[in-house]
Write an enzyme that holds these catalytic residues in place. Structure first.
Site, PDB file in Angstrom:
ATOM      1  CB  CYS A 151      -0.977  -0.043   1.155  1.00 53.13           C
ATOM      2  SG  CYS A 151      -2.378   1.043   0.911  1.00 53.13           S
TER       3      CYS A 151
ATOM      4  CG  HIS B  99      -3.051  -3.348   4.357  1.00 47.11           C
ATOM      5  ND1 HIS B  99      -1.878  -2.779   4.738  1.00 47.11           N
ATOM      6  CD2 HIS B  99      -3.701  -2.396   3.634  1.00 47.11           C
ATOM      7  CE1 HIS B  99      -1.816  -1.539   4.281  1.00 47.11           C
ATOM      8  NE2 HIS B  99      -2.904  -1.288   3.594  1.00 47.11           N
TER       9      HIS B  99
HETATM   10  N1  GLN Z   1      -2.253   6.934   1.917  1.00 48.87           N
HETATM   11  C1  GLN Z   1      -2.460   5.906   1.012  1.00 48.87           C
HETATM   12  C2  GLN Z   1      -3.863   5.799   0.491  1.00 48.87           C
HETATM   13  O1  GLN Z   1      -4.831   5.924   1.236  1.00 48.87           O
HETATM   14  C3  GLN Z   1      -1.973   4.612   1.622  1.00 48.87           C
HETATM   15  C4  GLN Z   1      -2.919   3.948   2.578  1.00 48.87           C
HETATM   16  C5  GLN Z   1      -2.412   2.661   3.129  1.00 48.87           C
HETATM   17  O2  GLN Z   1      -1.203   2.414   3.164  1.00 48.87           O
HETATM   18  N2  GLN Z   1      -3.299   1.820   3.615  1.00 48.87           N
HETATM   19  O3  GLN Z   1      -4.012   5.563  -0.690  1.00 48.87           O
END
Ligand code: GLN
Length: 259
Positions: free
Chosen positions: A99, A197
């Site tokens: 992510c 995740h």
């Molecule tokens: N800030 C990023 C987004 O929302 C990453 C989010 C995350 O790592 N879960 O796209």
């Protein structure tokens, strides 16, 4: 008597452990270290944060997700380490970036405030935030790993360039890299970027073994993991079987849950 110090070491680096590690991403470290131990390696984990010295030996790199402000906290150090990480990627060091770090391993991430966070360009992708988020359990089909199950939560929409292949494909719109083209994640050499995740590796041991195998073979020679697997003792074999069956149960349950 053989001691644990005689076992071949595998040095695992958790990249920006403090700021980039959400929705269970640290489970990836647990999964890799436990499996590596069962195969007969001696895993050594380095928790790297901005400003820290870089360890002498790094065989495998794991990086997690973070909110936009977490990404802002690490970006300067990431730019400093970019050439080193790029070099290691070129040399075939396996890396898993989830992510927030997946986005920053690409060319750039444009936040919802239209601020552009420049990435380090290891993966040929770019990301642009939108106002709503893509959230929920996610199932994809990967040519190399079969069915992969994880959990996504992001506002960024990621688009692949010609130099990146997706990790897998999702069959429903509104999911994956950008909700439209059915791709999820990106790969280049032994680097995997993904929105999964959840944690990813405990539920998807094929990816954990790909990372361990690539790290071990690079450090100790071709087919090292294969040889170590063949010479596992009965107790470790049973424990591995138990982990794999739990992984199967966990991914089946996650895949069947509503978003
Ligand atoms: N800030 C990023 C987004 O929302 C990453 C989010 C995350 O790592 N879960 O796209």
């Amino acid at each position: 008597m053989a001691s644990v110090m005689d076992q071949p070491a595998l040095h695992i680096l958790s990249l920006y452990h403090r700021d980039m590690n959400i929705y269970g991403d640290s489970g990836n470290i647990l999964s890799v270290t436990r499996r590596a131990e069962l195969y007969g390696f001696r895993p050594v984990v380095h928790y790297y944060n901005p400003g820290d010295p870089w360890p002498d030996q790094v065989d495998l790199i794991l990086g997690g997700g973070g909110q936009d402000h977490g990404q802002e906290r690490i970006i300067q150090d990431l730019h400093r380490r970019g050439p080193l990480l790029g070099n290691l990627a070129e040399q075939g060091v396996p890396m898993l970036m989830i992510c927030g770090l997946y986005q920053l391993f690409g060319h750039y991430f444009e936040t919802s405030d239209h601020e552009r966070l420049e990435g380090i360009g290891i993966l040929d992708v770019h990301t642009v935030a939108r106002s709503d988020r893509m959230i929920g359990n996610l199932v994809e089909q990967s040519p190399d790993f079969g069915q992969v199950v994880g959990y996504e939560n992001h506002s960024g929409l990621t688009y692949l360039g010609e130099g990146a292949q997706p990790l897998g494909t999702v069959n429903q719109e509104g999911r994956g890299n950008n909700g439209r083209d059915h791709t999820e994640g990106a790969r280049r050499k032994k680097v995997i970027g993904t929105y999964m995740h959840g944690s990813l590796l405990p539920k998807n041991p094929a990816i954990a073994d790909f990372l361990i195998g690539a790290a071990a073979d690079r450090r100790y020679g071709q087919d090292t993991l294969k040889r170590m697997r063949q010479s596992m003792d009965q107790a470790n074999r049973q424990e591995l079987g138990r982990l794999d069956s739990l992984a199967g149960q966990a991914s089946r349950i996650a895949a069947s849950r509503p978003r």
